[in-house]
Write a protein that holds these residues in place. Structure first.
Motif, PDB file in Angstrom:
ATOM      1  N   VAL A   7       2.879   6.229  -2.980  1.00 19.45           N
ATOM      2  CA  VAL A   7       4.119   6.861  -3.311  1.00 19.45           C
ATOM      3  C   VAL A   7       3.962   6.958  -5.072  1.00 19.45           C
ATOM      4  O   VAL A   7       4.223   8.178  -5.642  1.00 19.45           O
ATOM      5  CB  VAL A   7       5.366   6.424  -2.946  1.00 19.45           C
ATOM      6  CG1 VAL A   7       6.679   7.146  -3.566  1.00 19.45           C
ATOM      7  CG2 VAL A   7       5.392   6.619  -1.475  1.00 19.45           C
ATOM      8  N   ASN A   8       3.808   6.007  -5.640  1.00 18.37           N
ATOM      9  CA  ASN A   8       3.701   6.051  -7.070  1.00 18.37           C
ATOM     10  C   ASN A   8       2.688   6.864  -7.698  1.00 18.37           C
ATOM     11  O   ASN A   8       2.657   7.484  -8.752  1.00 18.37           O
ATOM     12  CB  ASN A   8       3.583   4.423  -7.621  1.00 18.37           C
ATOM     13  CG  ASN A   8       4.942   3.778  -7.575  1.00 18.37           C
ATOM     14  OD1 ASN A   8       5.983   4.099  -7.305  1.00 18.37           O
ATOM     15  ND2 ASN A   8       4.578   2.345  -7.260  1.00 18.37           N
ATOM     16  N   ILE A  59      -6.317   5.588  -2.110  1.00 22.48           N
ATOM     17  CA  ILE A  59      -6.279   6.105  -3.455  1.00 22.48           C
ATOM     18  C   ILE A  59      -7.689   5.964  -4.040  1.00 22.48           C
ATOM     19  O   ILE A  59      -7.963   6.843  -4.823  1.00 22.48           O
ATOM     20  CB  ILE A  59      -5.363   5.113  -4.302  1.00 22.48           C
ATOM     21  CG1 ILE A  59      -3.997   5.417  -3.799  1.00 22.48           C
ATOM     22  CG2 ILE A  59      -5.130   5.524  -5.705  1.00 22.48           C
ATOM     23  CD1 ILE A  59      -2.835   4.451  -4.385  1.00 22.48           C
ATOM     24  N   GLU A  60      -8.362   4.876  -4.139  1.00 25.32           N
ATOM     25  CA  GLU A  60      -9.584   4.741  -4.706  1.00 25.32           C
ATOM     26  C   GLU A  60     -10.615   5.409  -4.013  1.00 25.32           C
ATOM     27  O   GLU A  60     -11.581   6.213  -4.614  1.00 25.32           O
ATOM     28  CB  GLU A  60     -10.018   3.240  -4.744  1.00 25.32           C
ATOM     29  CG  GLU A  60      -9.142   2.340  -5.677  1.00 25.32           C
ATOM     30  CD  GLU A  60      -8.857   2.487  -6.828  1.00 25.32           C
ATOM     31  OE1 GLU A  60      -9.858   3.274  -7.400  1.00 25.32           O
ATOM     32  OE2 GLU A  60      -7.895   2.198  -7.373  1.00 25.32           O
ATOM     33  N   GLU A  71       0.958  -1.295   0.114  1.00 28.88           N
ATOM     34  CA  GLU A  71      -0.209  -0.038  -0.110  1.00 28.88           C
ATOM     35  C   GLU A  71       0.815   1.155  -0.006  1.00 28.88           C
ATOM     36  O   GLU A  71       0.511   2.334  -0.795  1.00 28.88           O
ATOM     37  CB  GLU A  71      -1.004   0.108   1.081  1.00 28.88           C
ATOM     38  CG  GLU A  71      -2.115  -1.141   1.253  1.00 28.88           C
ATOM     39  CD  GLU A  71      -2.726  -1.019   2.559  1.00 28.88           C
ATOM     40  OE1 GLU A  71      -3.943  -1.535   2.325  1.00 28.88           O
ATOM     41  OE2 GLU A  71      -2.122  -0.491   3.457  1.00 28.88           O
ATOM     42  N   MET A  72       1.889   1.405   0.672  1.00 29.54           N
ATOM     43  CA  MET A  72       2.749   2.503   0.761  1.00 29.54           C
ATOM     44  C   MET A  72       3.475   2.824  -0.551  1.00 29.54           C
ATOM     45  O   MET A  72       3.385   3.781  -1.235  1.00 29.54           O
ATOM     46  CB  MET A  72       3.816   2.083   2.033  1.00 29.54           C
ATOM     47  CG  MET A  72       3.286   2.104   3.244  1.00 29.54           C
ATOM     48  SD  MET A  72       4.223   1.446   4.521  1.00 29.54           S
ATOM     49  CE  MET A  72       5.882   2.427   4.431  1.00 29.54           C
ATOM     50  N   PRO A 114     -11.432  10.407  -6.591  1.00 30.91           N
ATOM     51  CA  PRO A 114     -12.590  11.080  -6.825  1.00 30.91           C
ATOM     52  C   PRO A 114     -12.393  12.749  -6.712  1.00 30.91           C
ATOM     53  O   PRO A 114     -12.947  13.326  -7.390  1.00 30.91           O
ATOM     54  CB  PRO A 114     -13.474  10.815  -5.585  1.00 30.91           C
ATOM     55  CG  PRO A 114     -13.148   9.246  -5.195  1.00 30.91           C
ATOM     56  CD  PRO A 114     -11.749   9.266  -5.626  1.00 30.91           C
ATOM     57  N   LEU A 115     -11.636  13.054  -5.894  1.00 34.24           N
ATOM     58  CA  LEU A 115     -10.994  14.264  -5.740  1.00 34.24           C
ATOM     59  C   LEU A 115     -10.447  14.847  -7.107  1.00 34.24           C
ATOM     60  O   LEU A 115     -10.546  16.012  -7.388  1.00 34.24           O
ATOM     61  CB  LEU A 115     -10.038  14.647  -4.650  1.00 34.24           C
ATOM     62  CG  LEU A 115      -9.281  15.991  -4.393  1.00 34.24           C
ATOM     63  CD1 LEU A 115     -10.590  16.939  -4.147  1.00 34.24           C
ATOM     64  CD2 LEU A 115      -8.366  16.067  -3.247  1.00 34.24           C
TER      65      LEU A 115
END
Length: 643
Positions: free
Chosen positions: A364-365, A392-393, A359-360, A398-399
């Motif tokens: 970062v990517n 992320i999802e 997840e980290m 969404p932002l």
């Protein structure tokens, strides 16, 4: 003293005492056609007659069972008896109802002897538990498992009562003891098993279960431990969960609590830290935990911060040393130094323990897709590590889609991310969308909203009801900004929404009104230059004094060109005014200040050349009166400056 016994009770008692009596047996099946039998002599009621009657009733049930297998001849000829039995089917006498069996079990395992009074039925006067279970197993083998389960439940209740008694001896209240014991099912089973195991010891072979359970509880020192944990601000639900986690090794709880105190974990967080550290935390050695603390301290996490970090991220204690090193290197490889890493961990301890390495890396990517390098992402996370806690999802995508809908490009998003990364931690539906809709309602154009947000990203961090709306209301009611211009003012100067009304806006408004500027004129000035209300009065006063006393300019010049207050007095206003005086020229404030030095010098040169041609007589007659007036004003200003 004689006691009268009713005939029905007399027959019942006599039947129990003489079960094979032909006279009484035939009287029970009396029929109107049969001859009447003489009633026997009344039996005096004696002490515990009901108990005796109950026992004879049990004996009668057993005898009746045996007689049913070989019935007497007289019952075979009794047609009335068979008719009554066929009309009303009855449960065999040796089958006990479930409730009666439960009562027998409970009475045989009670911790204390019940109250005794005339007519009481005691456990020792009832059939033994073994005989009851044996009798029932002959009819239904499945009933054995049910009885065993009930026996275990009763054993648990007995153990719980012994535990409550120990708590009471330890000066705990009834309510507290009851609430705590109800949350200790695993520990109660542990005590029950240990007490049953003591039965194998020759020393406790003939002891009661209650005594053995009490010895197990006293030997475990659980009551003093509960007192000690309660003294350390742990609530009874946390104490109960800790005791169940220990699996009988209660000393590990005290050992770990003492260690947490050495690393500055506060008492109010001890319980939560222990419970959230993992199920195996009580079985880890203190040497492993010390190694983790020393490694964090060597990488910038100060010793007095360790307690705060552990209490906010207890899961860190459940990781192996290799796992901790891998997580620390993940951030150090992004260009962080020890100071940045230490402050990041202190600011958001969960950055080390709440997320998987996969997840980290994904987060970062994703941040790199905005055009940031690995070092930039490292600086960003060091400044705002809460980004690592965003999904992320559910949060970022969404932002980004919403900002793109507002017309913000990737470069604009990168600017927003670097200036105010907290924006990417918000739920845009609950925080950002209402503010954007408010800007639309006050007249900000759709194509200007995106530019406004990119220009001043902190705007999205302000409260709509406590900050943004009150400032807009103040500008329209006290500063003279009309409803038509308020949208333009906010679009050109969104920084106004971040100003304090009492300390900044109100002070500036009062100062401008004290100069003789009317409220309507002030509103027009703000509409032309919204930044006007953001300056401090200490900076405004010298400029206005120089304008009025040295430059000898009217107040109207400021009203027409409020940007005058935005220029530096020492670096722009005074030097250019001296050049104008030396060359005996004059310009409006707009042409004097709103240009570069090259443009200003060129304007001065053109003005001087025009005046020289006029003075030499070669000036065309088409010289405007305004230019001559400017020359006259320039001479006046020069004389005032020299004086």
């Amino acid at each position: 003293m004689l006691t009268y016994t009713p005939p029905s009770l007399h027959l019942h008692l006599h039947l129990h005492r003489y079960p094979h009596s032909t006279t009484i047996s035939s009287s029970l099946h009396h029929h109107p056609n049969h001859p009447t039998t003489t009633a026997p002599d009344p039996v005096l009621r004696i002490h515990n007659s009901k108990t005796t009657s109950f026992l004879h009733h049990r004996q009668l049930a057993t005898t009746t069972t045996n007689e049913t297998k070989n019935p007497p001849q007289e019952y075979e000829n009794d047609h009335h008896h068979h008719r009554d039995s066929e009309d009303k089917p009855k449960t065999p006498p040796h089958i006990l109802p479930p409730q009666e069996k439960q009562n027998i079990l409970e009475m045989s395992l009670v911790t204390k002897r019940g109250p005794q009074f005339p007519g009481s039925i005691y456990a020792n006067s009832l059939p033994s538990l073994q005989s009851v279970i044996q009798t029932q197993n002959e009819d239904d083998e499945d009933d054995e498992e049910v009885m065993i389960r009930r026996a275990l439940d009763i054993r648990r209740k007995v153990t719980a009562e012994v535990f409550k008694a120990a708590m009471k001896k330890g000066k705990f209240g009834i309510t507290y003891s009851t609430n705590l014991v109800n949350r200790l099912p695993d520990f109660i089973d542990h005590v029950m098993i240990e007490a049953a195991a003591l039965k194998r010891s020759p020393e406790f072979k003939d002891s009661t279960f209650n005594l053995r359970a009490k010895l197990v509880i006293d030997h475990s020192n659980v009551v003093p431990l509960i007192r000690w944990l309660k003294h350390n601000n742990l609530s009874y639900p946390k104490i109960a969960k800790l005791i169940c986690m220990s699996k009988g090794n209660l000393d590990s709880i005290r050992r770990l609590v003492e260690w947490l105190k050495t690393v500055y974990v506060k008492g109010e967080f001890l319980g939560a830290t222990l419970l959230k550290s993992g199920d195996d935390i009580l079985h880890r050695s203190l040497e492993e935990l010390d190694e983790i603390v020393d490694y964090l301290e060597s990488n910038g996490v100060r010793r007095d911060w360790i307690g705060f970090v552990i209490s906010r991220c207890p899961r860190l204690l459940s990781y192996s040393m290799e796992e901790v090193k891998t997580r620390v290197d993940f951030y150090l490889n992004m260009g962080m130094n020890e100071n940045d890493f230490g402050t990041m961990v202190f600011d958001y301890p969960g950055v080390l323990g709440y997320f998987t390495l996969e997840e980290m890396n994904q987060k970062v990517n994703y941040l790199k897709e905005f055009g940031l390098s690995t070092e930039d992402v490292g600086k960003l996370l060091a400044f705002r590590p809460q980004l690592m806690g965003c999904s992320i999802e559910e949060r970022w995508k969404p932002l980004v889609k919403y900002l793109y809908y507002l017309g913000i490009s990737r470069d604009g998003m990168r600017r927003m991310l670097t200036i105010k990364p907290m924006i990417f931690c918000f739920n845009f539906e609950a925080t950002i969308a209402p503010k954007v809709q408010f800007f639309r309602d006050i007249g900000v154009r759709e194509d200007a909203i995106g530019n406004m947000l990119v220009k001043f990203p902190p705007l999205l961090t302000y409260s709509l009801h406590k900050k943004i709306r009150p400032v807009v209301i103040y500008l329209m009611t006290k500063a003279g900004v009309t409803e038509k211009d308020i949208g333009k003012v906010i679009a050109l100067g969104p920084e106004l929404l971040g100003c304090n009304i009492a300390k900044t806006l109100e002070v500036n408004v009062k100062y401008f009104l004290s100069l003789g500027i009317r409220v309507r004129q002030l509103g027009e000035m703000i509409g032309d230059f919204p930044k006007l209300l953001r300056y401090k009065v200490d900076l405004l006063y010298p400029k206005y004094q120089y304008l009025r006393r040295t430059m000898v300019r009217p107040l109207q010049d400021v009203i027409e060109f409020p940007r005058f207050f935005s220029y530096s007095l020492e670096e722009r206003i005074i030097p250019r005014h001296k050049i104008m005086v030396e060359n005996r020229v004059n310009f409006k404030l707009r042409y004097m200040l709103a240009c570069t030095d090259e443009e200003f010098n060129q304007r001065v040169a053109d003005k001087v050349e025009r005046r020289r041609r006029f003075e030499s007589g070669r000036m065309d007659d088409a010289v405007s009166d305004s230019q001559m007036a400017e020359g006259t004003l320039g001479k006046t200003a020069s004389s005032s400056l020299s004086s």
